[in-house]
Design an enzyme around this catalytic site. Structure first.
Site, mmCIF file in Angstrom:
data_model
loop_
_atom_site.group_PDB
_atom_site.id
_atom_site.type_symbol
_atom_site.label_atom_id
_atom_site.label_comp_id
_atom_site.label_asym_id
_atom_site.label_seq_id
_atom_site.Cartn_x
_atom_site.Cartn_y
_atom_site.Cartn_z
ATOM 1 N N TYR A 248 74.054 1.073 -14.228
ATOM 2 C CA TYR A 248 74.840 0.264 -13.506
ATOM 3 C C TYR A 248 76.137 -0.201 -13.799
ATOM 4 O O TYR A 248 76.612 0.097 -14.839
ATOM 5 C CB TYR A 248 73.919 -1.232 -13.027
ATOM 6 C CG TYR A 248 73.738 -2.073 -14.183
ATOM 7 C CD1 TYR A 248 73.226 -2.104 -15.325
ATOM 8 C CD2 TYR A 248 74.829 -3.383 -13.897
ATOM 9 C CE1 TYR A 248 73.302 -3.059 -16.239
ATOM 10 C CE2 TYR A 248 74.639 -4.499 -14.741
ATOM 11 C CZ TYR A 248 74.146 -4.166 -15.932
ATOM 12 O OH TYR A 248 74.048 -5.079 -17.037
ATOM 13 N N ARG B 214 83.464 4.010 -17.230
ATOM 14 C CA ARG B 214 82.123 3.488 -18.068
ATOM 15 C C ARG B 214 81.231 3.832 -17.304
ATOM 16 O O ARG B 214 80.072 4.230 -18.174
ATOM 17 C CB ARG B 214 82.243 2.021 -18.313
ATOM 18 C CG ARG B 214 80.980 1.444 -19.190
ATOM 19 C CD ARG B 214 81.281 0.110 -19.413
ATOM 20 N NE ARG B 214 80.913 -0.834 -18.409
ATOM 21 C CZ ARG B 214 81.408 -2.107 -18.419
ATOM 22 N NH1 ARG B 214 81.537 -2.808 -19.465
ATOM 23 N NH2 ARG B 214 81.097 -2.671 -17.368
ATOM 24 N N ARG C 215 54.803 9.868 -11.202
ATOM 25 C CA ARG C 215 55.102 9.252 -12.411
ATOM 26 C C ARG C 215 54.975 10.049 -13.661
ATOM 27 O O ARG C 215 53.847 10.605 -13.580
ATOM 28 C CB ARG C 215 54.288 8.103 -12.565
ATOM 29 C CG ARG C 215 54.802 7.234 -13.919
ATOM 30 C CD ARG C 215 54.025 5.800 -14.160
ATOM 31 N NE ARG C 215 54.152 5.263 -15.184
ATOM 32 C CZ ARG C 215 54.005 5.591 -16.406
ATOM 33 N NH1 ARG C 215 53.080 6.520 -16.565
ATOM 34 N NH2 ARG C 215 54.198 4.909 -17.539
ATOM 35 N N HIS D 161 56.946 10.765 -17.633
ATOM 36 C CA HIS D 161 58.309 10.454 -18.351
ATOM 37 C C HIS D 161 59.365 11.279 -18.164
ATOM 38 O O HIS D 161 60.551 10.984 -18.066
ATOM 39 C CB HIS D 161 57.805 10.173 -19.824
ATOM 40 C CG HIS D 161 56.944 8.860 -20.148
ATOM 41 N ND1 HIS D 161 55.928 8.662 -19.507
ATOM 42 C CD2 HIS D 161 57.414 7.790 -20.743
ATOM 43 C CE1 HIS D 161 55.283 7.371 -19.950
ATOM 44 N NE2 HIS D 161 56.383 7.032 -20.746
ATOM 45 N N LYS E 197 75.319 1.276 -20.282
ATOM 46 C CA LYS E 197 74.907 0.219 -19.245
ATOM 47 C C LYS E 197 73.811 0.306 -18.342
ATOM 48 O O LYS E 197 74.072 0.800 -17.087
ATOM 49 C CB LYS E 197 76.262 -0.364 -18.380
ATOM 50 C CG LYS E 197 76.289 -1.848 -17.696
ATOM 51 C CD LYS E 197 77.666 -2.133 -17.374
ATOM 52 C CE LYS E 197 77.740 -3.380 -16.418
ATOM 53 N NZ LYS E 197 77.321 -4.579 -17.191
ATOM 54 N N GLU F 232 77.016 -8.878 -29.674
ATOM 55 C CA GLU F 232 77.376 -9.615 -28.528
ATOM 56 C C GLU F 232 76.710 -10.613 -27.884
ATOM 57 O O GLU F 232 75.612 -10.864 -28.837
ATOM 58 C CB GLU F 232 77.652 -8.296 -27.576
ATOM 59 C CG GLU F 232 76.308 -7.497 -27.073
ATOM 60 C CD GLU F 232 76.382 -6.518 -26.017
ATOM 61 O OE1 GLU F 232 77.617 -6.290 -25.420
ATOM 62 O OE2 GLU F 232 75.439 -5.726 -26.017
ATOM 63 N N LEU G 195 78.102 -3.224 -25.645
ATOM 64 C CA LEU G 195 78.431 -2.697 -24.557
ATOM 65 C C LEU G 195 80.219 -2.766 -24.387
ATOM 66 O O LEU G 195 80.636 -3.838 -24.888
ATOM 67 C CB LEU G 195 77.992 -3.496 -23.292
ATOM 68 C CG LEU G 195 78.556 -2.864 -21.836
ATOM 69 C CD1 LEU G 195 77.492 -1.764 -21.455
ATOM 70 C CD2 LEU G 195 78.654 -3.911 -20.759
HETATM 71 C C1 LIG Z 1 75.192 -7.004 -22.780
HETATM 72 C C2 LIG Z 1 76.644 -7.158 -22.022
HETATM 73 N N1 LIG Z 1 77.816 -7.175 -22.864
HETATM 74 C C3 LIG Z 1 79.004 -7.218 -22.505
HETATM 75 C C4 LIG Z 1 79.187 -7.240 -21.139
HETATM 76 C C5 LIG Z 1 80.819 -7.633 -20.706
HETATM 77 O O1 LIG Z 1 81.179 -6.673 -20.045
HETATM 78 P P1 LIG Z 1 82.223 -6.304 -18.798
HETATM 79 O O2 LIG Z 1 83.158 -7.518 -19.367
HETATM 80 O O3 LIG Z 1 82.633 -5.106 -18.473
HETATM 81 O O4 LIG Z 1 81.619 -7.411 -17.749
HETATM 82 C C6 LIG Z 1 77.972 -7.387 -20.246
HETATM 83 C C7 LIG Z 1 78.602 -7.657 -18.658
HETATM 84 O O5 LIG Z 1 77.636 -7.814 -17.870
HETATM 85 C C8 LIG Z 1 76.961 -7.246 -20.695
HETATM 86 O O6 LIG Z 1 75.775 -7.397 -19.804
#
Ligand SMILES: Cc1ncc(COP(=O)(O)O)c(C=O)c1O
Length: 278
Positions: free
Chosen positions: A31, A50, A98, A100, A145, A177, A201
């Site tokens: 997403y 991304r 279903r 995997h 993501k 993070e 991320l």
């Molecule tokens: C786990 C995670 N890290 C970092 C971010 C920040 O990413 P962005 O600045 O692209 O929104 C997000 C954004 O939702 C996130 O879910």
């Protein structure tokens, strides 16, 4: 509210996906969330880049060209009655019996919706926010993501339980993070953040913060940050598309550093606000 599903703009109530969708069964999809200021998507190219990276990372073919994505996004933005929006879109591996292993010849499911962009309040910007800390128990592809967000959901709930805004995560004693944001620090006037490896991320806002800091002549260091170093920092910030940059002023129930947003935060926050209309 109008949403987009597989080529059609529909009322939210009419947008239906099969219970066999692999997004529902396996969390098998990726997403994006793009902030929109005054009906203009912010850093759209970076978000689409991304998305491509995430799709490639889970071996799912991109169902649209950048131009097609842009057209769908812009059509949806135009249909919403508000100017500042958060456009959420996801691609799943589609509907199949279903099993995997990847199904053959199945069309992906593409869903998009746009909600009013809820930004931090004046008070949160001026006073900063509280976070809690936890061990990062997620998988080793946090750079993708994906919609499989259970680890992030459980982490974020720890903050919710404590009445805090975010949960800042540490893996093997090093900062990764937060549950839905990147984390940046300031030490002796230098902005420090962990590298964009597989453990975090690659945030678009993280990149913007560094870009603005560079332009503003602020020193930057990208390197691993131990938990001890993070907890001893002069400033800690969260960054994300909906939080923009936000200062952390309490950590695990105690005031963080001075208990108020620091001077480097104020500079970068101001630069960020200016970049929204640039
Ligand atoms: C786990 C995670 N890290 C970092 C971010 C920040 O990413 P962005 O600045 O692209 O929104 C997000 C954004 O939702 C996130 O879910």
């Amino acid at each position: 509210m109008t949403v987009y599903l597989n080529g059609q703009f529909l009322a939210l109530e009419d947008a239906k996906v099969s219970v066999l969708d692999r997004g529902f069964i396996y969390g098998d999809g990726v997403y994006e969330l793009v902030p929109v200021y005054g009906r203009r998507p912010y850093r759209l190219q970076q978000h689409l880049a991304r998305l491509k990276r995430s799709l490639a990372g889970i071996r799912l073919t991109n169902p649209h060209t950048d131009a097609e994505w842009e057209a769908i996004i812009s059509e949806l933005i135009g249909r919403m009655p508000f100017a500042d929006q958060g456009v959420y879109f996801q691609v799943t591996r589609g509907v199949a019996k279903r099993d995997h292993a990847f199904p053959a010849g199945v069309a992906p499911t593409v869903f998009m919706m746009s909600n009013p962009l809820v930004l931090p309040s004046h008070e949160q910007i001026e006073r900063g926010v509280a976070v809690v800390t936890a061990v990062d128990e997620r998988w080793l592809h946090c750079d993708l993501k994906t919609i499989s967000l259970l680890g992030n959901v459980l982490a974020r709930q720890l903050a919710a339980d404590a009445g805090a805004t975010e949960t800042v995560l540490f893996r093997n004693g090093y900062l990764t993070e937060a549950s839905a944001s990147n984390v940046l620090l300031v030490r002796n006037g230098v902005i420090v953040a962990p590298p964009k490896d597989n453990q975090i991320l690659p945030g678009i806002t993280y990149d913007v913060a560094f870009e603005l800091a560079r332009e503003g002549g602020l020193p930057i260091e990208v390197r691993p940050v131990s938990k001890d170093e993070a907890l001893a920092a002069d400033e800690m910030w969260l960054s994300s598309s909906t939080k923009e940059v936000l200062a952390v002023t309490a950590l695990d129930g105690r005031p963080f550093y001075g208990g108020k947003p620091g001077p480097v935060f104020r500079k970068v926050h101001a630069l960020f606000q200016a970049s929204k209309t640039a």
